[in-house]
Design a protein around this motif. Structure first.
Motif, PDB file in Angstrom:
ATOM      1  N   PRO A  75       0.818  -1.220   0.000  1.00  0.00           N
ATOM      2  CA  PRO A  75       0.000   0.000   0.000  1.00  0.00           C
ATOM      3  C   PRO A  75       0.854   1.274   0.000  1.00  0.00           C
ATOM      4  O   PRO A  75       0.505   2.256  -0.653  1.00  0.00           O
ATOM      5  N   LEU A  76       1.973   1.259   0.716  1.00  0.00           N
ATOM      6  CA  LEU A  76       2.854   2.431   0.743  1.00  0.00           C
ATOM      7  C   LEU A  76       3.451   2.691  -0.627  1.00  0.00           C
ATOM      8  O   LEU A  76       3.535   3.841  -1.076  1.00  0.00           O
ATOM      9  N   LEU A  77       3.879   1.630  -1.287  1.00  0.00           N
ATOM     10  CA  LEU A  77       4.453   1.772  -2.615  1.00  0.00           C
ATOM     11  C   LEU A  77       3.413   2.252  -3.622  1.00  0.00           C
ATOM     12  O   LEU A  77       3.706   3.092  -4.482  1.00  0.00           O
ATOM     13  N   GLU A  78       2.198   1.739  -3.506  1.00  0.00           N
ATOM     14  CA  GLU A  78       1.127   2.167  -4.397  1.00  0.00           C
ATOM     15  C   GLU A  78       0.828   3.655  -4.201  1.00  0.00           C
ATOM     16  O   GLU A  78       0.610   4.385  -5.177  1.00  0.00           O
ATOM     17  N   GLU A  79       0.824   4.095  -2.966  1.00  0.00           N
ATOM     18  CA  GLU A  79       0.562   5.511  -2.687  1.00  0.00           C
ATOM     19  C   GLU A  79       1.682   6.389  -3.241  1.00  0.00           C
ATOM     20  O   GLU A  79       1.420   7.430  -3.842  1.00  0.00           O
ATOM     21  N   ARG A  80       2.927   5.976  -3.062  1.00  0.00           N
ATOM     22  CA  ARG A  80       4.052   6.746  -3.610  1.00  0.00           C
ATOM     23  C   ARG A  80       3.988   6.797  -5.128  1.00  0.00           C
ATOM     24  O   ARG A  80       4.254   7.833  -5.734  1.00  0.00           O
ATOM     25  N   LEU A  81       3.635   5.689  -5.739  1.00  0.00           N
ATOM     26  CA  LEU A  81       3.509   5.649  -7.191  1.00  0.00           C
ATOM     27  C   LEU A  81       2.383   6.576  -7.657  1.00  0.00           C
ATOM     28  O   LEU A  81       2.533   7.306  -8.642  1.00  0.00           O
ATOM     29  N   LYS A  82       1.278   6.575  -6.940  1.00  0.00           N
ATOM     30  CA  LYS A  82       0.157   7.449  -7.283  1.00  0.00           C
ATOM     31  C   LYS A  82       0.578   8.909  -7.230  1.00  0.00           C
ATOM     32  O   LYS A  82       0.259   9.688  -8.139  1.00  0.00           O
ATOM     33  N   VAL A  83       1.311   9.299  -6.198  1.00  0.00           N
ATOM     34  CA  VAL A  83       1.797  10.673  -6.061  1.00  0.00           C
ATOM     35  C   VAL A  83       2.721  11.029  -7.225  1.00  0.00           C
ATOM     36  O   VAL A  83       2.610  12.111  -7.805  1.00  0.00           O
ATOM     37  N   LEU A  84       3.637  10.120  -7.541  1.00  0.00           N
ATOM     38  CA  LEU A  84       4.545  10.383  -8.651  1.00  0.00           C
ATOM     39  C   LEU A  84       3.812  10.520  -9.973  1.00  0.00           C
ATOM     40  O   LEU A  84       4.133  11.393 -10.793  1.00  0.00           O
ATOM     41  N   LEU A  85       2.844   9.666 -10.207  1.00  0.00           N
ATOM     42  CA  LEU A  85       2.048   9.750 -11.445  1.00  0.00           C
ATOM     43  C   LEU A  85       1.271  11.062 -11.503  1.00  0.00           C
ATOM     44  O   LEU A  85       1.148  11.676 -12.574  1.00  0.00           O
ATOM     45  N   GLU A  86       0.751  11.506 -10.390  1.00  0.00           N
ATOM     46  CA  GLU A  86       0.037  12.783 -10.347  1.00  0.00           C
ATOM     47  C   GLU A  86       0.982  13.930 -10.677  1.00  0.00           C
ATOM     48  O   GLU A  86       0.604  14.871 -11.393  1.00  0.00           O
ATOM     49  N   LYS A  87       2.216  13.869 -10.173  1.00  0.00           N
ATOM     50  CA  LYS A  87       3.209  14.909 -10.473  1.00  0.00           C
ATOM     51  C   LYS A  87       3.561  14.897 -11.969  1.00  0.00           C
ATOM     52  O   LYS A  87       3.715  15.955 -12.575  1.00  0.00           O
ATOM     53  N   ILE A  88       3.674  13.727 -12.533  1.00  0.00           N
ATOM     54  CA  ILE A  88       3.986  13.618 -13.970  1.00  0.00           C
ATOM     55  C   ILE A  88       2.828  14.186 -14.778  1.00  0.00           C
ATOM     56  O   ILE A  88       3.052  14.945 -15.746  1.00  0.00           O
ATOM     57  N   ASP A  89       1.611  13.835 -14.411  1.00  0.00           N
ATOM     58  CA  ASP A  89       0.437  14.337 -15.121  1.00  0.00           C
ATOM     59  C   ASP A  89       0.325  15.851 -15.017  1.00  0.00           C
ATOM     60  O   ASP A  89      -0.122  16.515 -15.962  1.00  0.00           O
ATOM     61  N   ALA A  90       0.716  16.415 -13.879  1.00  0.00           N
ATOM     62  CA  ALA A  90       0.628  17.858 -13.665  1.00  0.00           C
ATOM     63  C   ALA A  90       1.718  18.622 -14.418  1.00  0.00           C
ATOM     64  O   ALA A  90       1.576  19.817 -14.664  1.00  0.00           O
ATOM     65  N   ALA A  91       2.783  17.934 -14.783  1.00  0.00           N
ATOM     66  CA  ALA A  91       3.913  18.614 -15.460  1.00  0.00           C
ATOM     67  C   ALA A  91       3.630  18.930 -16.891  1.00  0.00           C
ATOM     68  O   ALA A  91       2.808  18.453 -17.564  1.00  0.00           O
TER      69      ALA A  91
END
Length: 91
Positions: A75-91
């Motif tokens: 779950p921690l890894l999934e949450e970190r991945l979600k945050v990173l994907l959101e940052k990529i999408d926002a860029a």
């Protein structure tokens, strides 16, 4: 495709079939022999069957501990991945 490999465990040569590379099969062979030597050296008895059972139990315990750790961290890894994907999408 599975290939035949020759391994030696406790001085006994075995032919095994595996889809793994020869290098990986050799690494598994070395790991198993190392564990058996480690456990055999700690026992007063030279009973090969006892050494094998203890090595199997020890390795199974380590495997289950690692699997539980992986499941706990998922779950921690999934949450970190979600945050990173959101940052990529926002860029």
């Amino acid at each position: 495709m599975k290939t035949s490999h020759s391994v030696t465990i406790l001085g006994r040569e075995l032919s095994v079939k595996s889809s793994a590379s020869a290098t990986k099969v050799q690494a598994v062979e070395a790991f198993v022999n190392g564990r058996l030597q480690e456990i055999g050296a700690a026992l007063k008895s030279g009973d090969a069957q006892l050494v094998l059972m203890l090595a199997l139990l020890n390795t199974a315990e380590q495997y289950l501990d690692l699997r539980a750790l992986q499941e706990a961290q998922a779950p921690l890894l999934e949450e970190r991945l979600k945050v990173l994907l959101e940052k990529i999408d926002a860029a």
